[in-house]
Design an enzyme around this catalytic site. Structure first.
Site, PDB file in Angstrom:
ATOM      1  N   LYS A 115       0.847  -1.184   0.000  1.00 20.69           N
ATOM      2  CA  LYS A 115       0.000   0.000   0.000  1.00 20.69           C
ATOM      3  C   LYS A 115       0.892   1.247   0.000  1.00 20.69           C
ATOM      4  O   LYS A 115       1.726   1.413   0.893  1.00 20.69           O
ATOM      5  CB  LYS A 115      -0.899   0.001   1.234  1.00 20.69           C
ATOM      6  CG  LYS A 115      -1.715   1.291   1.356  1.00 20.69           C
ATOM      7  CD  LYS A 115      -2.715   1.224   2.508  1.00 20.69           C
ATOM      8  CE  LYS A 115      -3.463   2.549   2.638  1.00 20.69           C
ATOM      9  NZ  LYS A 115      -4.493   2.522   3.673  1.00 20.69           N
ATOM     10  N   LYS A 175      -2.556  -1.464  -3.727  1.00 17.47           N
ATOM     11  CA  LYS A 175      -3.323  -0.229  -3.647  1.00 17.47           C
ATOM     12  C   LYS A 175      -2.420   0.982  -3.797  1.00 17.47           C
ATOM     13  O   LYS A 175      -1.395   1.024  -3.131  1.00 17.47           O
ATOM     14  CB  LYS A 175      -3.995  -0.209  -2.274  1.00 17.47           C
ATOM     15  CG  LYS A 175      -4.806   0.994  -1.979  1.00 17.47           C
ATOM     16  CD  LYS A 175      -5.368   0.865  -0.601  1.00 17.47           C
ATOM     17  CE  LYS A 175      -6.160   2.143  -0.352  1.00 17.47           C
ATOM     18  NZ  LYS A 175      -6.547   2.298   0.997  1.00 17.47           N
TER      19      LYS A 175
HETATM   20  C1  PBG Z   1      -7.131   3.599   5.642  1.00 20.08           C
HETATM   21  C2  PBG Z   1      -7.582   3.590   4.234  1.00 20.08           C
HETATM   22  C3  PBG Z   1      -7.466   4.622   3.301  1.00 20.08           C
HETATM   23  C4  PBG Z   1      -8.047   4.165   2.112  1.00 20.08           C
HETATM   24  C5  PBG Z   1      -8.495   2.861   2.369  1.00 20.08           C
HETATM   25  N1  PBG Z   1      -8.175   2.517   3.672  1.00 20.08           N
HETATM   26  C6  PBG Z   1      -6.946   5.994   3.469  1.00 20.08           C
HETATM   27  C7  PBG Z   1      -5.492   6.180   3.558  1.00 20.08           C
HETATM   28  O1  PBG Z   1      -4.704   5.253   3.581  1.00 20.08           O
HETATM   29  O2  PBG Z   1      -5.093   7.361   3.647  1.00 20.08           O
HETATM   30  C8  PBG Z   1      -8.162   4.931   0.837  1.00 20.08           C
HETATM   31  C9  PBG Z   1      -9.163   4.405  -0.136  1.00 20.08           C
HETATM   32  C10 PBG Z   1      -9.464   5.312  -1.282  1.00 20.08           C
HETATM   33  O3  PBG Z   1      -8.779   6.343  -1.496  1.00 20.08           O
HETATM   34  O4  PBG Z   1     -10.416   5.006  -1.999  1.00 20.08           O
HETATM   35  N2  PBG Z   1      -8.253   3.530   6.519  1.00 20.08           N
END
Ligand code: PBG
Length: 332
Positions: free
Chosen positions: A204, A257
């Site tokens: 991520k 992601k």
């Molecule tokens: C963390 C989380 C995020 C997203 C999914 N889980 C935010 C981040 O990491 O800042 C982002 C998902 C998206 O942008 O659609 N809770």
């Protein structure tokens, strides 16, 4: 005099042959997206009594518990393969108390959907503190203001038990703390919940493509997540190391992601991962396409389906996408 073989009058190889009719193209197609491969991320807000529009994500809403249930049932009837829930609490504090409170909004929502849908779908909860902390970070802070990895793990273990109790099938560990999958696995097994799985966010990235999501969850974050999420300048080497760690710690699936800007990483992960690989088409990917379509600059439906196909082609078995419900209908 001339002993060279005669050149054919026309090219022998004609790739266009397989493109001539829709039937030939369908037969020759190698990649497809099934509704059951799609996972719908959904937002539920403790303070909402009816759905609230999210400005940066046209077509996506913050649900109330009732509207969440209705939308979730509709999406499952349309054929989507699973639901990933995010909760927006009314009150936030430094340790994110709402996250592991059985009456916290995310746990209430999981319980409600378990009641409504049982095992008819795969229920997932976002296992992270950022929606619940007043500083907006994914973990608890040390006295110097940095995110305290190991103290956060204790919070995640408690969150895992609360989500399992509420009815989650898979826990989406998205906080990017080292060791989070192992701690969650251990907590679940210790509570006799070896039936609950872990969908590990690995790799991520610290991505600006999460921008619209911050509005979607009323994020309190003022800084960034560069000290825990991955640097986009690092390559597949680090991504594969993250995956290997999560798998060793007990991840049942891993997720890349964002999706479209990281197809190289997705391809590398899907080639190497011993567990199924998901990809998350994040809020910024969604918002860009919606905005361009709104201006009439692109054909919205075709672009949406093309992006899903691209993500599948790169190797994702499952795709988290805010278009999951609509795409499921288009793909039927
Ligand atoms: C963390 C989380 C995020 C997203 C999914 N889980 C935010 C981040 O990491 O800042 C982002 C998902 C998206 O942008 O659609 N809770």
């Amino acid at each position: 005099m001339n002993d060279l073989p005669a050149l054919p009058a026309f090219p022998v190889s004609r790739p266009r042959r397989l493109r001539r009719t829709a039937a030939l193209r369908r037969l020759a197609g190698e990649v497809s997206v099934r509704p059951g491969d799609l996972i719908l991320p959904m937002f539920v807000a403790e303070s909402a009594s009816e759905p609230r529009l999210i400005g940066s994500m046209p077509g996506v809403v913050q649900h109330s518990l009732d509207s969440l249930a209705k939308a979730a049932i509709g999406a499952v009837e349309a054929g989507v393969g699973g639901l990933m829930l995010f909760g927006i609490p009314m009150h936030k504090d430094p340790v994110g108390s709402g996250a592991d409170d059985p009456h916290g909004i995310l746990n209430l929502a999981l319980a409600r959907l378990k009641f409504e849908l049982g095992d008819a779908t795969v229920l997932m909860g976002d296992l992270c503190l950022d929606e619940f902390t007043d500083h907006g970070h994914c973990g608890v802070l040390s006295t110097d203001g940095s995110v305290d990895n190991d103290a956060t793990l204790q919070r995640y273990a408690s969150m895992a038990l609360a989500q399992a109790e509420a009815g989650a099938d898979l826990l989406g560990t998205s906080g990017m703390m080292d060791g989070q999958v192992g701690v969650v696995r251990q907590a679940l097994d210790g509570a006799n919940r070896s039936d609950v799985g872990v969908l590990a966010y690995a790799p991520k990235y610290a991505s600006a493509f999460y921008g619209p999501f911050r509005e979607a969850v009323d994020s309190s974050l003022t800084g960034d997540r560069l000290t825990y999420q991955q640097d986009p300048a690092r390559g597949a080497r680090e991504a594969l190391a993250e995956v290997a760690l999560d798998v060793a710690e007990g991840a049942d699936m891993v997720m890349v992601k964002p999706a479209l800007p990281y197809l190289d990483i997705l391809a590398a992960v899907s080639a190497a991962s011993p567990v199924p690989v998901a990809a998350y088409q994040v809020s910024g990917e969604y918002a860009m396409i919606e905005a361009a379509a709104e201006r009439g600059w692109i054909d919205r439906e075709r672009v949406v389906l093309e992006t899903l196909l691209s993500i599948r082609r790169a190797g994702a078995a499952m795709i988290l996408t805010y278009w999951a419900h609509e795409a499921a209908i288009l793909l039927r």
